[in-house]
Scaffold this motif. Sequence first.
Motif, PDB file in Angstrom:
ATOM      1  N   ASN A 310      15.748  73.198  36.568  1.00  0.00           N
ATOM      2  CA  ASN A 310      16.273  73.225  35.194  1.00  0.00           C
ATOM      3  C   ASN A 310      17.696  72.701  35.067  1.00  0.00           C
ATOM      4  O   ASN A 310      18.446  73.147  34.182  1.00  0.00           O
ATOM      5  N   CYS A 311      18.090  71.764  35.905  1.00  0.00           N
ATOM      6  CA  CYS A 311      19.426  71.163  35.788  1.00  0.00           C
ATOM      7  C   CYS A 311      19.350  69.899  34.940  1.00  0.00           C
ATOM      8  O   CYS A 311      18.319  69.235  34.885  1.00  0.00           O
ATOM      9  N   THR A 312      20.459  69.561  34.274  1.00  0.00           N
ATOM     10  CA  THR A 312      20.435  68.421  33.361  1.00  0.00           C
ATOM     11  C   THR A 312      21.320  67.248  33.779  1.00  0.00           C
ATOM     12  O   THR A 312      21.156  66.152  33.246  1.00  0.00           O
ATOM     13  N   TYR A 313      22.269  67.426  34.694  1.00  0.00           N
ATOM     14  CA  TYR A 313      22.997  66.283  35.249  1.00  0.00           C
ATOM     15  C   TYR A 313      22.256  65.745  36.472  1.00  0.00           C
ATOM     16  O   TYR A 313      22.147  64.550  36.674  1.00  0.00           O
ATOM     17  N   LEU A 327      16.401  71.739  53.611  1.00  0.00           N
ATOM     18  CA  LEU A 327      15.180  71.930  54.384  1.00  0.00           C
ATOM     19  C   LEU A 327      14.255  72.892  53.646  1.00  0.00           C
ATOM     20  O   LEU A 327      14.671  73.975  53.219  1.00  0.00           O
ATOM     21  N   ASN A 328      12.986  72.478  53.501  1.00  0.00           N
ATOM     22  CA  ASN A 328      11.969  73.345  52.921  1.00  0.00           C
ATOM     23  C   ASN A 328      12.378  73.837  51.535  1.00  0.00           C
ATOM     24  O   ASN A 328      12.253  75.009  51.203  1.00  0.00           O
ATOM     25  N   CYS A 329      12.881  72.921  50.726  1.00  0.00           N
ATOM     26  CA  CYS A 329      13.339  73.275  49.383  1.00  0.00           C
ATOM     27  C   CYS A 329      12.417  72.667  48.326  1.00  0.00           C
ATOM     28  O   CYS A 329      11.719  71.680  48.569  1.00  0.00           O
ATOM     29  N   ARG A 330      12.436  73.260  47.130  1.00  0.00           N
ATOM     30  CA  ARG A 330      11.738  72.721  45.974  1.00  0.00           C
ATOM     31  C   ARG A 330      12.779  72.278  44.941  1.00  0.00           C
ATOM     32  O   ARG A 330      13.745  72.996  44.685  1.00  0.00           O
ATOM     33  N   ILE A 331      12.555  71.097  44.366  1.00  0.00           N
ATOM     34  CA  ILE A 331      13.402  70.607  43.281  1.00  0.00           C
ATOM     35  C   ILE A 331      12.475  70.306  42.117  1.00  0.00           C
ATOM     36  O   ILE A 331      11.634  69.407  42.207  1.00  0.00           O
ATOM     37  N   ARG A 332      12.616  71.054  41.040  1.00  0.00           N
ATOM     38  CA  ARG A 332      11.611  70.948  39.979  1.00  0.00           C
ATOM     39  C   ARG A 332      12.243  71.097  38.595  1.00  0.00           C
ATOM     40  O   ARG A 332      13.277  71.753  38.420  1.00  0.00           O
ATOM     41  N   ASP A 333      11.604  70.432  37.639  1.00  0.00           N
ATOM     42  CA  ASP A 333      11.918  70.604  36.215  1.00  0.00           C
ATOM     43  C   ASP A 333      13.381  70.322  35.881  1.00  0.00           C
ATOM     44  O   ASP A 333      13.951  70.958  34.983  1.00  0.00           O
ATOM     45  N   GLU A 358       9.146  67.820  42.004  1.00  0.00           N
ATOM     46  CA  GLU A 358       8.150  67.577  40.966  1.00  0.00           C
ATOM     47  C   GLU A 358       8.661  67.977  39.589  1.00  0.00           C
ATOM     48  O   GLU A 358       9.526  68.842  39.452  1.00  0.00           O
ATOM     49  N   GLY A 359       8.115  67.305  38.587  1.00  0.00           N
ATOM     50  CA  GLY A 359       8.452  67.612  37.207  1.00  0.00           C
ATOM     51  C   GLY A 359       9.850  67.221  36.794  1.00  0.00           C
ATOM     52  O   GLY A 359      10.390  67.742  35.823  1.00  0.00           O
ATOM     53  N   ASN A 360      10.451  66.282  37.526  1.00  0.00           N
ATOM     54  CA  ASN A 360      11.825  65.862  37.244  1.00  0.00           C
ATOM     55  C   ASN A 360      11.841  64.510  36.539  1.00  0.00           C
ATOM     56  O   ASN A 360      10.923  63.697  36.679  1.00  0.00           O
ATOM     57  N   SER A 361      12.916  64.259  35.792  1.00  0.00           N
ATOM     58  CA  SER A 361      13.122  62.940  35.202  1.00  0.00           C
ATOM     59  C   SER A 361      14.596  62.595  35.287  1.00  0.00           C
ATOM     60  O   SER A 361      15.457  63.455  35.091  1.00  0.00           O
ATOM     61  N   ALA A 362      14.874  61.313  35.624  1.00  0.00           N
ATOM     62  CA  ALA A 362      16.264  60.884  35.799  1.00  0.00           C
ATOM     63  C   ALA A 362      16.329  59.374  35.722  1.00  0.00           C
ATOM     64  O   ALA A 362      15.326  58.676  35.930  1.00  0.00           O
ATOM     65  N   GLY A 363      17.542  58.859  35.452  1.00  0.00           N
ATOM     66  CA  GLY A 363      17.733  57.421  35.462  1.00  0.00           C
ATOM     67  C   GLY A 363      17.378  56.831  36.805  1.00  0.00           C
ATOM     68  O   GLY A 363      16.721  55.790  36.887  1.00  0.00           O
ATOM     69  N   CYS A 380       8.885  64.510  52.681  1.00  0.00           N
ATOM     70  CA  CYS A 380       8.976  65.181  51.377  1.00  0.00           C
ATOM     71  C   CYS A 380       7.793  64.767  50.498  1.00  0.00           C
ATOM     72  O   CYS A 380       7.244  63.675  50.649  1.00  0.00           O
ATOM     73  N   HIS A 381       7.416  65.636  49.575  1.00  0.00           N
ATOM     74  CA  HIS A 381       6.320  65.325  48.644  1.00  0.00           C
ATOM     75  C   HIS A 381       6.861  65.263  47.226  1.00  0.00           C
ATOM     76  O   HIS A 381       7.559  66.176  46.764  1.00  0.00           O
ATOM     77  N   PHE A 382       6.519  64.181  46.517  1.00  0.00           N
ATOM     78  CA  PHE A 382       6.921  63.975  45.136  1.00  0.00           C
ATOM     79  C   PHE A 382       5.689  64.096  44.242  1.00  0.00           C
ATOM     80  O   PHE A 382       4.606  63.615  44.595  1.00  0.00           O
ATOM     81  N   GLY A 383       5.880  64.714  43.072  1.00  0.00           N
ATOM     82  CA  GLY A 383       4.754  64.830  42.162  1.00  0.00           C
ATOM     83  C   GLY A 383       5.173  64.867  40.705  1.00  0.00           C
ATOM     84  O   GLY A 383       6.047  65.662  40.323  1.00  0.00           O
TER      85      GLY A 383
END
Length: 410
Positions: A310-313, A327-333, A358-363, A380-383
Amino acid sequence: MKRRLMAMGLLLTWALAWGSSALAAEETEVEVTLNGFEIELEHPILAWKGSTMVPVEEFCRSLGGDVQTASWDSSPLPGGILYRWAEDGSGVLTVEWYDRTVILTPGKEGAAFRDGVLYAPLRPLAEALGLTVEWTGVVEISYPKRQVYAESLEELFNAVAPDTEIALAQGEYSFADMDVEAIHNPYVLVDYDVFDTATGEYNTGAVYQVVIQNVRDLTITTGNYPTPTRISTPWAYADVWRFENCRRIELVSGIAVHDVEPGFCAGNCVELENCRDINLLELTLDGSGAYGLCAINCRNVGLYSSVIQNCTYGAVSLWDSKDIELLNCRIRDCTGCFHLLEVCNTSDVRLWECYAIEGNSAGTLVESTYGSQNVVFDRCHFGENDFGGINGYGWQSSGGAVFVDCTGLS
């Protein structure tokens, strides 16, 4: 009464010939850890004839000792070792830590100069200073920490000190509810130089962030509760956890929330500045402002088994740093970001076995600028992400990140 330990009682006599470079073939370098963090010195730590030899002055600085020159090892952290050279030029070095004193005399008890650097056997020196030394394939140095149980943010921040482990009780804590006047600790700064969105000004006294500063060997844990402990700030330009000029810090478990509406903010969930040897474990960094993790002029920072959401920058921002790993982290939304990972003048960044990006959007997925090097995504896995590009470049670009055995990236 101060207990004084003389070096003559510590060690067996060694031949001064050890200082000769002719014996290099009999030496091997040794890995040494302190409270779980590897000690990295300018001169090598060496094994020679069954003993581990350390460059004493650099070893003292690695414990947060007195500062001689500016380097990665030179933060003048209170509570660290004090050391001083004899004024008569004899090369005698006196080392003090709390109530313990060791005097090292070249040519006696194993202490010897090698290429102008004073070395001494590690185990007797460390044990004389109250440290425990074990061999587990590497040399592990450790010492017990003071245990503190805190039931409020006030108790937590007043307990911050070197050689301390603080356990925070389960619950929900907001900086909006903290009694600022109750904080009396030289290792903690209440920073009012924070932008107040209500007035459009700085230093209004209505908003603040808390800075843990100039401390070493500190662990803060919220425990492994069924319901994670939640710590939040309600102010758009304040950080939740902020550390400056710190060393060997562990922050374990819990949720750090930048608890404001998404938009133009500058506060981060965790911000590190001028720090070294930082472990962040089993955290949820939930930001609606800038970044989940921001590190500036830091070295050896690890984020493990954690979530950034849920970060915006962006998820992570790294400036002027080295040796960073997730390591072994999730980056989402994290949506509408500039870049998911921002890397500026930073080297040796590794994201590995991050199984859900997963579920991220960025330039762009990665922005690496000003000569950043060795940025690697490994297994790493991207989705279901939406990136305008994979690698974005600034001037003097490094060429971008490398992806090894990653899936789902298109």
